[in-house]
Design an enzyme around this catalytic site. Structure first.
Site, PDB file in Angstrom:
ATOM      1  N   LYS A  15      46.213  43.689  37.811  1.00  0.00           N
ATOM      2  CA  LYS A  15      46.552  42.308  38.184  1.00  0.00           C
ATOM      3  C   LYS A  15      48.051  42.218  38.463  1.00  0.00           C
ATOM      4  O   LYS A  15      48.842  41.916  37.562  1.00  0.00           O
ATOM      5  CB  LYS A  15      46.136  41.399  37.015  1.00  0.00           C
ATOM      6  CG  LYS A  15      45.530  40.089  37.452  1.00  0.00           C
ATOM      7  CD  LYS A  15      44.831  39.389  36.328  1.00  0.00           C
ATOM      8  CE  LYS A  15      44.865  37.896  36.468  1.00  0.00           C
ATOM      9  NZ  LYS A  15      44.345  37.341  37.701  1.00  0.00           N
TER      10      LYS A  15
HETATM   11  N1  PMP Z   1      39.350  39.298  40.833  1.00  0.00           N
HETATM   12  C1  PMP Z   1      40.607  38.833  41.000  1.00  0.00           C
HETATM   13  C2  PMP Z   1      41.362  39.226  42.224  1.00  0.00           C
HETATM   14  C3  PMP Z   1      41.170  37.991  40.033  1.00  0.00           C
HETATM   15  O1  PMP Z   1      42.408  37.515  40.195  1.00  0.00           O
HETATM   16  C4  PMP Z   1      40.412  37.631  38.900  1.00  0.00           C
HETATM   17  C5  PMP Z   1      40.992  36.703  37.868  1.00  0.00           C
HETATM   18  N2  PMP Z   1      41.693  37.414  36.896  1.00  0.00           N
HETATM   19  C6  PMP Z   1      39.114  38.158  38.764  1.00  0.00           C
HETATM   20  C7  PMP Z   1      38.614  38.977  39.756  1.00  0.00           C
HETATM   21  C8  PMP Z   1      38.295  37.857  37.543  1.00  0.00           C
HETATM   22  O2  PMP Z   1      38.830  38.536  36.425  1.00  0.00           O
HETATM   23  P1  PMP Z   1      38.654  37.977  34.957  1.00  0.00           P
HETATM   24  O3  PMP Z   1      37.208  37.820  34.734  1.00  0.00           O
HETATM   25  O4  PMP Z   1      39.254  39.032  34.083  1.00  0.00           O
HETATM   26  O5  PMP Z   1      39.395  36.697  34.871  1.00  0.00           O
END
Ligand code: PMP
Length: 306
Positions: free
Chosen positions: A157
């Site tokens: 991220k």
């Molecule tokens: N894909 C992207 C590009 C994201 O930014 C997120 C949000 N964090 C997710 C998927 C979902 O991840 P998570 O379930 O860990 O929030």
């Protein structure tokens, strides 16, 4: 709702309005940062916040830091303690969202990660829905491709990656859609601008593998676990764009969107245009889980009295 008053910045809890950086900061200029997104659910009955998968979020956060290869002063355990301290200090009485941020805080010219120690900040905001969870989302497949793992590692991220998300989301919103789906450079379905994607075909839950340039979503893992535990078959495999159109059900997952079902993609109605049976079941189970109401998943919830 007003922002919470306190943030963690430069090694201590401080007033949010004092948590400021220079416009010359490397992370602002070049996107050289790592961030997280964590939810806490408020329970009025005992005035507590249940933070969902707190340790797992900080583990992923430190994995992204490891990919950058920079020094970073905190362990998962220390980050969890800082997180709880800030939560108690702000004492929210509503659902909250937490944003940890590790960033290149120096003001030197040029994008550079060599010989850098990352700075750390954490703030929190009140948050209910990020995308609607009841109405059914209308999505479009973006003309922008999801950033590939060999360009900016897609499993982590990273701040800079979200230029890619922002372009896709703008295109979708400008064209009247709720959200975008991005394909990978080689044309497989990857994910939404900030959500992972699942389809259901003939009772089988299918989601793209992480190797299709997918962020290692915590909600994705959670839904895979819940589905497996209730006996739904789950397969991680590549998905073509056209397979989206012929799916029985489609939903998005993410800390922000939680479990949000999809009504249409590229103006093709999915299934009968109503929330599907499995999406509905998984959505209910997910909400019960994050609110700490499912005993077998209680270890995912960190309850903090506020
Ligand atoms: N894909 C992207 C590009 C994201 O930014 C997120 C949000 N964090 C997710 C998927 C979902 O991840 P998570 O379930 O860990 O929030």
């Amino acid at each position: 709702m007003a922002d919470f008053k306190y943030a963690f910045f430069e090694g201590k809890i401080t007033n949010l309005i004092d948590a400021k950086v220079s416009i010359m900061t490397n992370a602002i200029q070049y996107g050289t940062g790592v961030f997280g997104g964590i939810r806490g659910y408020y329970n009025k009955a005992d005035n507590s916040i249940s933070v969902f998968r707190l340790n797992d979020h900080y583990k992923r956060f430190l994995s992204s830091v490891a990919i950058l290869g920079c020094r970073f002063p905190y362990s998962v355990e220390e980050l969890v303690e800082i997180h709880k301290d800030l939560l108690i200090k702000n004492a929210p009485n509503c659902n909250s969202y937490f944003r940890p941020f590790a960033y290149v805080g120096n003001t030197k010219l040029g994008p550079n990660l060599a010989d850098v120690e990352l700075s750390f900040a954490l703030y929190m905001i009140p948050l209910e829905e990020y995308l609607p969870v009841d109405k059914g989302l209308n999505l479009m497949v973006s003309s922008w491709r999801r950033v590939s793992d060999n360009s900016i590692p897609s499993r982590g991220k990273f701040s800079g990656t979200y230029m890619n998300s922002a372009l896709a989301r703008k295109e979708a919103n400008d064209n009247g859609f709720d959200e975008a789906i991005l394909l990978s450079e080689n044309g497989n379905v990857s994910e939404g601008s900030a959500e992972n994607i699942f389809i259901i075909r003939d009772g089988v839950l299918v989601t793209p593998p992480i190797t299709d340039d997918v962020l290692e979503g915590i909600t994705r893992r959670t839904v895979i676990q819940i589905a497996t535990d209730i006996g739904i078959k789950v397969v991680e495999r590549s998905i073509d764009r056209s397979e989206l159109y012929v799916s029985d059900e489609v939903f998005l997952t993410g800390t922000g969107c939680q479990v949000a079902w999809v009504n249409s993609i590229d103006r093709r109605i999915i299934g009968n245009g109503k929330i599907g049976e499995l999406s509905s079941r998984l959505q209910k189970e997910y909400f019960a889980t994050v609110h700490g109401q499912v005993d077998k998943y209680s270890s995912w919830c960190t309850k903090v009295s506020v």
